[in-house]
Scaffold this active site. Sequence first.
Site, PDB file in Angstrom:
ATOM      1  N   HIS A 132       0.766  -1.269  -0.006  1.00  0.00           N
ATOM      2  CA  HIS A 132       0.008  -0.115  -0.078  1.00  0.00           C
ATOM      3  C   HIS A 132       0.880   1.198   0.054  1.00  0.00           C
ATOM      4  CE1 HIS A 132      -3.769   2.254   1.721  1.00  0.00           C
ATOM      5  NE2 HIS A 132      -3.056   2.906   1.237  1.00  0.00           N
ATOM      6  N   HIS A 146       1.686   5.521  -1.509  1.00  0.00           N
ATOM      7  CA  HIS A 146       1.219   6.651  -2.364  1.00  0.00           C
ATOM      8  C   HIS A 146       2.501   7.302  -2.986  1.00  0.00           C
ATOM      9  CE1 HIS A 146      -2.891   6.959  -0.834  1.00  0.00           C
ATOM     10  NE2 HIS A 146      -2.523   6.313   0.127  1.00  0.00           N
ATOM     11  N   LYS A 203      -9.223  -0.595  -5.889  1.00  0.00           N
ATOM     12  CA  LYS A 203      -9.405   0.200  -4.700  1.00  0.00           C
ATOM     13  C   LYS A 203     -10.788   0.816  -4.452  1.00  0.00           C
ATOM     14  CE  LYS A 203      -7.943   1.948  -0.747  1.00  0.00           C
ATOM     15  NZ  LYS A 203      -6.694   2.634  -0.579  1.00  0.00           N
ATOM     16  N   HIS A 206     -10.630   1.010   1.701  1.00  0.00           N
ATOM     17  CA  HIS A 206     -10.406   1.947   2.515  1.00  0.00           C
ATOM     18  C   HIS A 206     -11.618   1.567   3.735  1.00  0.00           C
ATOM     19  CE1 HIS A 206      -8.979   5.940   4.370  1.00  0.00           C
ATOM     20  NE2 HIS A 206     -10.194   5.579   4.834  1.00  0.00           N
ATOM     21  N   HIS A 228      -4.751  -0.852   5.753  1.00  0.00           N
ATOM     22  CA  HIS A 228      -4.213  -0.062   6.910  1.00  0.00           C
ATOM     23  C   HIS A 228      -5.497  -0.269   8.025  1.00  0.00           C
ATOM     24  CE1 HIS A 228      -7.192   2.769   4.901  1.00  0.00           C
ATOM     25  NE2 HIS A 228      -6.348   3.185   4.186  1.00  0.00           N
ATOM     26  N   ASP A 260       1.128   2.618   3.477  1.00  0.00           N
ATOM     27  CA  ASP A 260       0.453   3.653   3.229  1.00  0.00           C
ATOM     28  C   ASP A 260       1.126   4.914   3.726  1.00  0.00           C
ATOM     29  OD1 ASP A 260      -1.852   5.132   2.815  1.00  0.00           O
ATOM     30  OD2 ASP A 260      -2.649   5.271   4.833  1.00  0.00           O
TER      31      ASP A 260
END
Length: 352
Positions: free
Chosen positions: A13, A15, A99, A136, A174, A247
């Site tokens: 995960h 970004h 996602k 999420h 997460h 994350d």
Amino acid sequence: MSELIIRKPDDWHLHLRDGQMLASVIAHSSENFARAIIMPNLVPPVVTTDQATAYQRRIKACIPSEHQFEPLMTLYLTEGTDPNDVEAGAKSGLIKALKLYPAGATTNSESGVQNFENVLPVLERMAQIKLPLLVHGEVTSADVDIFDREAVFIERVLDPIRKKVPGLRVIMEHVTTSDGVDYVSSGGDDIAATITTHHLIINRNSYLAGGIRPHYYCLPVAKREKHRLALRSAATSGNSNFFLGTDSAPHTNGAKIATCGCAGIYTSINTLNCLAHIFEDDKALDKLEAFTSINGPSFYRLPLNDEKVRFTKSSTPINFPKSFSVQNDHVTVFDPGFELYWQHEPINAEEV
């Protein structure tokens, strides 16, 4: 133990953003990890296979030539997602997951799902082709306390979806609560969860007690200490349902320290050092490889990494930069609140 050799870790995960931010952060991940699941919440979001192809090309152009790193691409699930495009992208080998962001749940989630009934055809196709759904796991209803959003999401959204679409493979990303840990632990072979480095270290006192600390603010927010301890227990247990997803989310200080600051903690640079400390503390260094290098690819049905890394414990603390420059500003690096002594380096196969 002062030395440990494990397979090179992956980040399930991550970004990376785009443009100048992407160019500024990619080397931290490509040096430390062999692969990473790349989040699609750009502006505009990555919603088609063609857009994912273009984004992967931009990522690869920024990877330092000396690093071997594979960006694993995902699509942002919307109520207009085309099941045929999803299947084509998955069969091509490019798309590894979709996602699901509830609309308004986190950074750049405005295009997320509001009516979950509208995405059932896509989820049914995903179940047929065994493509994982990344969630999420928070509701965004104004009447639900932010500390209860994960537990309510499980009850109102996730469990009903799994019952409506049997065989759908789900990763609860997460995870932050004992509720989430318990649900995943008892959920069978079709569900897993990622756990971030920072949620293993901070609780809600970390960013609220004694003054607001914006660099510890993330979504989902860190919860009570009992939840942090549940995450620690799950991560260090060796349970194959749990694996690393940092994350790691870069924001400039100007965006973090603001009247309405952005959620996100940047950990790519020191995650593995933090994890070695945590697992040593919990007398579970022998479980570090499972959490960082085995459980993730096993759930995604991908081969394990052949490369190995050696962790060694130094007698003096390792110094990491507190921040780094990007976009005429700085990104602050996660401070775990304790000294880090474990360092790591790649090793040749003949050394093993």
